[in-house]
Write a protein that holds these residues in place. Sequence first.
Motif, short mmCIF file in Angstrom:
data_model
loop_
_atom_site.label_atom_id
_atom_site.label_comp_id
_atom_site.label_asym_id
_atom_site.label_seq_id
_atom_site.Cartn_x
_atom_site.Cartn_y
_atom_site.Cartn_z
N ILE A 208 10.29 6.25 -10.70
CA ILE A 208 9.62 5.52 -9.62
C ILE A 208 10.63 5.15 -8.55
CG2 ILE A 208 8.47 3.36 -9.01
CD1 ILE A 208 6.99 3.53 -11.66
N TYR A 209 11.76 4.61 -8.98
CA TYR A 209 12.80 4.21 -8.02
C TYR A 209 13.34 5.43 -7.28
CZ TYR A 209 12.76 -0.18 -10.63
OH TYR A 209 12.39 -1.35 -11.24
N HIS A 210 13.51 6.53 -7.99
CA HIS A 210 14.01 7.76 -7.35
C HIS A 210 13.02 8.25 -6.30
CE1 HIS A 210 16.20 11.49 -6.99
NE2 HIS A 210 15.07 12.16 -7.18
N GLU A 211 11.75 8.22 -6.62
CA GLU A 211 10.72 8.66 -5.68
C GLU A 211 10.67 7.75 -4.45
OE1 GLU A 211 8.07 11.57 -4.61
OE2 GLU A 211 9.18 11.50 -6.49
N LEU A 212 10.82 6.45 -4.67
CA LEU A 212 10.84 5.52 -3.53
C LEU A 212 12.06 5.79 -2.64
CD1 LEU A 212 9.78 2.26 -5.38
CD2 LEU A 212 8.44 3.50 -3.67
N LYS A 213 13.20 6.06 -3.24
CA LYS A 213 14.40 6.35 -2.45
C LYS A 213 14.24 7.65 -1.66
CE LYS A 213 17.59 3.80 -5.36
NZ LYS A 213 18.68 3.87 -6.35
N LEU A 214 13.55 8.64 -2.26
CA LEU A 214 13.29 9.89 -1.54
C LEU A 214 12.40 9.67 -0.33
CD1 LEU A 214 12.77 12.49 -4.42
CD2 LEU A 214 14.69 12.33 -2.84
N ASN A 215 11.60 8.62 -0.36
CA ASN A 215 10.73 8.27 0.77
C ASN A 215 11.39 7.23 1.68
OD1 ASN A 215 8.03 9.68 0.49
ND2 ASN A 215 8.35 8.92 -1.59
N ASP A 216 12.70 7.15 1.63
CA ASP A 216 13.51 6.27 2.50
C ASP A 216 13.14 4.79 2.37
OD1 ASP A 216 14.97 8.44 3.49
OD2 ASP A 216 13.44 8.85 5.01
N ILE A 217 12.88 4.35 1.17
CA ILE A 217 12.62 2.94 0.90
C ILE A 217 13.85 2.37 0.19
CG2 ILE A 217 11.18 1.30 -0.38
CD1 ILE A 217 8.83 3.22 0.09
N THR B 57 0.82 -1.22 0.00
CA THR B 57 0.00 0.00 0.00
C THR B 57 0.85 1.26 0.00
OG1 THR B 57 -0.21 -0.15 2.41
CG2 THR B 57 -1.99 -1.09 1.08
N GLN B 58 1.98 1.23 0.68
CA GLN B 58 2.87 2.39 0.70
C GLN B 58 3.49 2.62 -0.68
OE1 GLN B 58 6.00 2.18 3.60
NE2 GLN B 58 6.61 4.29 3.29
N VAL B 59 3.97 1.56 -1.32
CA VAL B 59 4.55 1.69 -2.66
C VAL B 59 3.47 2.10 -3.66
CG1 VAL B 59 5.70 0.44 -4.53
CG2 VAL B 59 6.38 0.02 -2.16
N GLN B 60 2.28 1.54 -3.53
CA GLN B 60 1.17 1.88 -4.41
C GLN B 60 0.82 3.36 -4.31
OE1 GLN B 60 -2.51 -0.06 -3.34
NE2 GLN B 60 -3.24 0.00 -5.43
N LYS B 61 0.78 3.89 -3.10
CA LYS B 61 0.47 5.31 -2.91
C LYS B 61 1.51 6.19 -3.58
CE LYS B 61 -0.32 8.76 0.69
NZ LYS B 61 0.34 9.78 -0.09
N ILE B 62 2.77 5.84 -3.46
CA ILE B 62 3.85 6.63 -4.07
C ILE B 62 3.73 6.61 -5.59
CG2 ILE B 62 6.35 6.73 -4.42
CD1 ILE B 62 6.60 5.79 -1.46
N ILE B 63 3.43 5.44 -6.17
CA ILE B 63 3.30 5.34 -7.62
C ILE B 63 2.09 6.14 -8.12
CG2 ILE B 63 2.77 3.74 -9.51
CD1 ILE B 63 4.59 1.72 -8.09
N LEU B 64 0.97 6.05 -7.42
CA LEU B 64 -0.22 6.81 -7.82
C LEU B 64 0.02 8.32 -7.72
CD1 LEU B 64 -3.05 4.63 -6.26
CD2 LEU B 64 -2.50 4.91 -8.68
N ASP B 65 0.73 8.76 -6.69
CA ASP B 65 1.07 10.18 -6.56
C ASP B 65 1.99 10.63 -7.70
OD1 ASP B 65 -0.46 10.41 -4.29
OD2 ASP B 65 1.23 10.28 -2.90
N LEU B 66 2.92 9.76 -8.09
CA LEU B 66 3.82 10.08 -9.19
C LEU B 66 3.06 10.19 -10.50
CD1 LEU B 66 6.84 10.49 -9.87
CD2 LEU B 66 6.93 8.06 -10.42
N ILE B 67 2.12 9.29 -10.73
CA ILE B 67 1.30 9.34 -11.95
C ILE B 67 0.49 10.63 -11.99
CG2 ILE B 67 -0.70 8.29 -13.11
CD1 ILE B 67 0.46 5.55 -12.28
#
Length: 152
Positions: A132-141, A35-45
Amino acid sequence: MKKILITLILLFCVNNTTFAFGEIDRQVALDTSVTQVQKIILDLIKSYDGVITPKEINEKELRYIVNYNGSTFLSAIGVSNGNWSSDKYVKAIFSCQLKPVNNGKDVLIINRKHTTTSLFFSHYVFRHYKKIYHELKLNDIELIKYKEYKTL
């Protein structure tokens, strides 16, 4: 000289989908929920609204497919014609799918890239999954390649 000319003609005539089709990148997001990864991807889209058009957002199957919009040449140089010069067309398609692994502790991210235009003019859209990977890294994943994850 004749061989070089034939090689160049073949190079420009070959459809790049043979090169791009099936390009898959797999990485695993460690210690996070789907759910956390899904939220980040939807926000990016949502943040790329206008540049991309969602083709399919299937939250049950955790699959996201978007079209990259391209403008016609006349709209790029500013010719005003309401019928076709301002139209957008699909330049490329990008898809992302999520799968929980390790009993839901980690998330496998599968990215596929496709294009409908030439190899030389749209190569940059193949690498959009890095956003997507950059956004996940910015969210400390923390991310790790799937091949390395399998060896852990």
